[in-house]
Write a protein that holds these residues in place. Sequence first.
Motif, short mmCIF file in Angstrom:
data_model
loop_
_atom_site.label_atom_id
_atom_site.label_comp_id
_atom_site.label_asym_id
_atom_site.label_seq_id
_atom_site.Cartn_x
_atom_site.Cartn_y
_atom_site.Cartn_z
N ASP A 80 0.84 -1.20 0.00
CA ASP A 80 0.00 0.00 0.00
C ASP A 80 0.87 1.24 0.00
OD1 ASP A 80 -2.11 -1.70 0.14
OD2 ASP A 80 -2.56 -1.37 2.25
N ARG A 98 -4.27 -4.59 -5.35
CA ARG A 98 -3.92 -3.17 -5.37
C ARG A 98 -4.37 -2.48 -6.67
NH1 ARG A 98 1.07 -0.68 -4.72
NH2 ARG A 98 -0.30 0.99 -4.04
N ARG A 111 -13.24 0.19 -12.49
CA ARG A 111 -12.65 1.21 -11.62
C ARG A 111 -11.50 1.95 -12.31
NH1 ARG A 111 -13.66 0.80 -6.01
NH2 ARG A 111 -15.10 -0.88 -5.46
N ALA A 130 -7.25 -1.60 -8.00
CA ALA A 130 -8.30 -0.58 -7.97
C ALA A 130 -7.82 0.75 -7.41
CB ALA A 130 -9.50 -1.08 -7.17
N GLU A 131 -6.74 0.76 -6.64
CA GLU A 131 -6.29 2.00 -6.03
C GLU A 131 -5.27 2.76 -6.88
OE1 GLU A 131 -2.81 1.38 -2.97
OE2 GLU A 131 -4.30 -0.21 -2.64
N ARG A 184 4.26 3.76 -5.28
CA ARG A 184 3.94 4.48 -6.51
C ARG A 184 5.16 4.41 -7.44
NH1 ARG A 184 -0.35 3.98 -4.74
NH2 ARG A 184 -1.99 5.54 -4.38
#
Length: 411
Positions: free
Chosen positions: A303, A320, A354, A322-323, A306
Amino acid sequence: MAQHPIDRLRRLLVSEPARAPAYDAIVIAAGTHDIGASLAAAFRACVLAPADRRLRKNLLFLLQRSDRWDELSSWVPRQPQPLPPSATHPVDLGAIQDRYRWLMDQLHGERSGEAWTPSAIEGWKRDFHMDDRHLANFRRSELSSGTQTPPDRPAAFPRLDFEHLYPALTDEERALHAPVLRRTFLTLLTRLYRAGCREIDRYDAAALDDDRFGARLVELDGVGPVTAKSIQSAYYACRVASLVPRNGTVLEIGGGFGMLASRLLAIRPDVTYVLTDLPVNMVLTHTYLTSLYGDAVAGLWEDGDRPGPGQRALVVPPWRLAELPLQVDLAVNTMSFQHMDERNHAFYGDALRRLGTRRLYHVNRNVFRQPAGQDTMVVPAERYGFMADYATVVSDGFDGQWVEVIAEARA
């Protein structure tokens, strides 16, 4: 002596290649007279009108009718282009094994009931022994067995045998496999040509392979060293490269070990490529792509991870997806939706929504089969639940039981 009507048609066609009546007439008659001249005229017509699907189809017909299919590469109008030279970057096998154990802990721990986890058919991917020897040669081990077919994987090799690596190909085996791989190469070249694929000039270079991680190479005359996987991936990469916009984002669901991704990243350096899969495949994908592209590859495992500057190959766990702060221009799947059950399809369908996925490309089985003892689910490819979100643009047979699908998101 009276001029033969075929000669008259041939002269008309050579002087005016786009003359439709002469072309159609000579194609019909070509099987009985002057096939060489007909081929020459058909080739010239295709060069002058490369977007004319009818001309492409008739050239292929003439080659097949005249039993000159092995000459296909020289008759298809194109200008083969090389890809950027392949680099070799180091990989840390110890860190890879640590990451694999962490991913498997996720699979067997708090995420064990989530809908991305292996279907019953792929339950054997819930556990793999991974050591340095097999990881360093994973293309010659059971670690990548699910992504390979003969001769990349020996047909008679014991299933899930972690004691041995696949044996090296003998000269006799190479001689046996070379004609089969050449037919595969020409068959996929034909599909690219029929489809009017604008990236066809890259196909030959993308089909080349090296012995990275233990590939079992076969030399094809006029092409170079290849594997079954590299030929197949070259085809997919050329198709996908023609479907994704400039500076677009591709999401591959079920990336195998990254062969398609590696080819597309070479053909289209402007593209951002996101890959997701089950743990063992994610680790192999990250390993393979890192060996080619080094720091341009990122594993967004946890989480908050990036991508950094210049990172354009992103390996992302399914949970991960969808985020991610991305909009996907094209989602890709080749021969793995077929292994998933309906809960898997629903999970990835939700992720596609999404991520605002605009276009879908996939090749999967399109026949009903019973799940017991079969390596497929019972849902044909055109009936996957998430297909309701898309309008099918292309649905074309692919080697008998398979279908190639291109679909656009519904407004």
